[in-house]
Scaffold this active site. Structure first.
Site, PDB file in Angstrom:
ATOM      1  N   GLN A 113      18.159  93.605  28.289  1.00 57.60           N
ATOM      2  CA  GLN A 113      18.472  92.450  29.116  1.00 57.60           C
ATOM      3  C   GLN A 113      19.941  92.429  29.557  1.00 57.60           C
ATOM      4  O   GLN A 113      20.788  93.121  28.996  1.00 57.60           O
ATOM      5  CB  GLN A 113      18.171  91.162  28.352  1.00 57.60           C
ATOM      6  CG  GLN A 113      16.694  90.867  28.171  1.00 57.60           C
ATOM      7  CD  GLN A 113      16.488  89.504  27.526  1.00 57.60           C
ATOM      8  OE1 GLN A 113      16.070  89.416  26.391  1.00 57.60           O
ATOM      9  NE2 GLN A 113      16.801  88.447  28.255  1.00 57.60           N
ATOM     10  N   HIS A 114      20.195  91.615  30.576  1.00 60.85           N
ATOM     11  CA  HIS A 114      21.532  91.175  31.006  1.00 60.85           C
ATOM     12  C   HIS A 114      22.375  92.192  31.763  1.00 60.85           C
ATOM     13  O   HIS A 114      23.299  91.800  32.466  1.00 60.85           O
ATOM     14  CB  HIS A 114      22.393  90.712  29.823  1.00 60.85           C
ATOM     15  CG  HIS A 114      21.812  89.642  28.974  1.00 60.85           C
ATOM     16  ND1 HIS A 114      21.324  88.463  29.481  1.00 60.85           N
ATOM     17  CD2 HIS A 114      21.653  89.566  27.625  1.00 60.85           C
ATOM     18  CE1 HIS A 114      20.906  87.710  28.485  1.00 60.85           C
ATOM     19  NE2 HIS A 114      21.080  88.355  27.355  1.00 60.85           N
ATOM     20  N   ASP A 156      13.376  93.381  27.339  1.00 56.49           N
ATOM     21  CA  ASP A 156      12.865  93.989  26.110  1.00 56.49           C
ATOM     22  C   ASP A 156      12.310  92.964  25.123  1.00 56.49           C
ATOM     23  O   ASP A 156      11.265  93.187  24.504  1.00 56.49           O
ATOM     24  CB  ASP A 156      13.915  94.877  25.449  1.00 56.49           C
ATOM     25  CG  ASP A 156      15.271  94.203  25.253  1.00 56.49           C
ATOM     26  OD1 ASP A 156      15.410  93.004  25.571  1.00 56.49           O
ATOM     27  OD2 ASP A 156      16.200  94.887  24.778  1.00 56.49           O
TER      28      ASP A 156
END
Length: 461
Positions: free
Chosen positions: A71-72, A230
């Site tokens: 992520q991110h 994820d």
């Protein structure tokens, strides 16, 4: 029966699992390493995916594929779809100052939590976008689109049969991963373009958000699912229902649960994410997890199996020796410049066993704080991730968490979740396929509140 593939493009590696679409049975799998570092050329992810697919026997007989990614992270593309600069990963903390500035500019954490369900930290994409605008303005001006790691890999998969690649308009994401950007709202299920513009000073293109069972497209007869983050994929791979609580010990540590309604924590500890099914995934993430165990093993000149034995040979509480495991800074609590520390070192506690025990207990106390912050309180905790392979972690966790721990049978649950999403998109059904729930081993131990009490004491020093 048709086969489906799931991809877990994580911080450290890419895993590809091929399963039977009707039963969820694993047929074959492959793996390839990613380069180290917190800033990575996305081409390395594509190369690793290609190697992992080859090791997994290829995709010629696969009907659909889904990609789950870390992520991110921030992937910047120019008008022609070229990568502008190396992607900044979730664990790159250079954007900590940018996060603090953004929080203040909108009026504090409560304003952000109300807007997007989360308060920006260094890890969030919105913070990285601000850092880019301030520190690399030339790169910011070249950036025509911003996307996430899983978005970029899905886009590349769709364009693999097109020599010219795909236009930026074909970039897609899903609600789960989009909810970790800091500029998509789980309350309105839409982008907050004003927050993206606040961060960057301009409005680059962002991926179209697909529904949970919607496909991103097709490439050479292969259906490509929406993909997700994820943690969302892990929840889908485990078949989680509202009320289930999970602690995952991977490169990062996460505690999350499935909820029917979005949440907002103005303090910023709990991120109010969406999930991959249409529900929500309140989540607490730590920067430090399994690599704390690896670091302790390296300090002791041993391996993880021996670290387990040493930890279990020492008394509970390690006779007062406490490790605060902020080895890479920390995001929960938000201390990006913090370091780890060891408290209570005496002649009595200066043994390999005590250090090993303090390492495991310190890591678990850190995760217990994350678990305690969740709005959902389960009767037991599901423990997954590479760190769940540690015998000491499994046996000590119930004492630290104060409740039973169930460890699902070892599987690549993130890749399994991505494959389940692919099977869902392939079926056109209203719900994901009903794959058997993985078996679990149950672990119980008498609670040891003194361990957490001592940990809290040293945190205040």
């Amino acid at each position: 029966m048709p086969l489906v593939a799931g991809v877990d493009s994580s911080t450290q590696s890419c895993k590809v699992v091929v399963l039977d679409a009707s039963s969820g049975q694993v047929v074959r799998q492959g793996r390839a390493a990613h380069p180290e570092g917190t800033s990575v050329d996305p081409a390395a992810w594509w190369e690793a995916l290609t190697r992992a697919v080859h090791e997994a026997g290829g995709l010629d007989d696969v009907a659909a594929i889904g990609v789950a990614g870390q992520q991110h992270g921030m992937v910047c593309l120019d008008e022609s779809g070229n990568v502008v600069r190396d992607a900044l990963l979730w664990n790159d903390t250079r954007s900590a100052g940018a996060a603090r500035d953004l929080v203040g500019e909108l009026g504090g954490g409560a304003a952000w939590a109300t807007a997007v369900g989360s308060v920006p930290l260094a890890s969030f994409t919105v913070s990285k976008v601000r850092w880019l605008a301030e520190h690399e303005p030339d790169h910011a001006r070249r950036t025509a689109a911003v996307c996430l790691p899983h978005d970029w890999l899905t886009w590349r998969l769709l364009g693999r049969s097109s020599p010219a690649g795909l236009p930026l308009e074909r970039l897609t994401t899903d609600r789960g991963d989009a909810s970790g950007t800091g500029y998509w709202s789980p309350f309105t299920e839409s982008y907050r373009y004003d927050l993206l513009e606040l961060a960057m000073g301009s409005r680059p293109a962002v991926p179209r958000v697909l529904g949970p069972a919607e496909a991103a497209g097709e490439a050479g007869g292969l259906l490509v699912a929406a993909g997700t983050g994820d943690n969302m994929a892990a929840a889908l791979g485990l078949g989680l229902r509202p009320g289930d609580v999970v602690v995952s010990i991977g490169t990062s540590g996460t505690a999350f649960a499935v909820a029917d309604r979005p949440g907002a924590d103005p303090g910023g500890l709990v991120a109010g994410f969406a999930d991959a099914t249409g529900r929500f995934l309140p989540l607490v993430c730590t920067l430090n997890a399994a690599r704390v165990l690896e670091a302790a093993a390296a300090m002791l000149g041993t391996d993880l199996a021996r670290l387990d034995s040493l930890a279990l040979s020492a008394p509970g509480g390690a006779d007062g020796l406490v490790l605060v495991p902020y080895l890479e800074g920390e995001r929960t609590p938000n201390l990006p410049d913090a370091t780890g520390s060891l408290h209570g070192l005496t002649l009595r506690t200066a043994t390999p066993g005590h250090l090993a025990r303090a390492t495991v207990e310190g890591l678990l106390c850190h995760l217990a704080d994350a678990l305690e912050a969740l709005p959902v309180k389960g009767e037991r905790v599901l423990l997954i991730g590479g760190g769940a392979g540690s015998r000491a972690v499994r046996e000590i966790a119930p004492a630290v968490f104060g409740r039973p721990v169930a460890v699902p049978a070892p599987q690549e649950y993130v890749a399994r979740g991505a494959a389940r999403q692919a099977a869902w998109a392939l079926s056109g059904a209203s719900e994901p396929p009903d794959w058997p729930t993985p078996g679990t081993t149950e672990h119980e131990a008498a609670p040891e509140p003194a361990v957490r009490d001592r940990y809290r004491q040293v945190l205040g020093l």
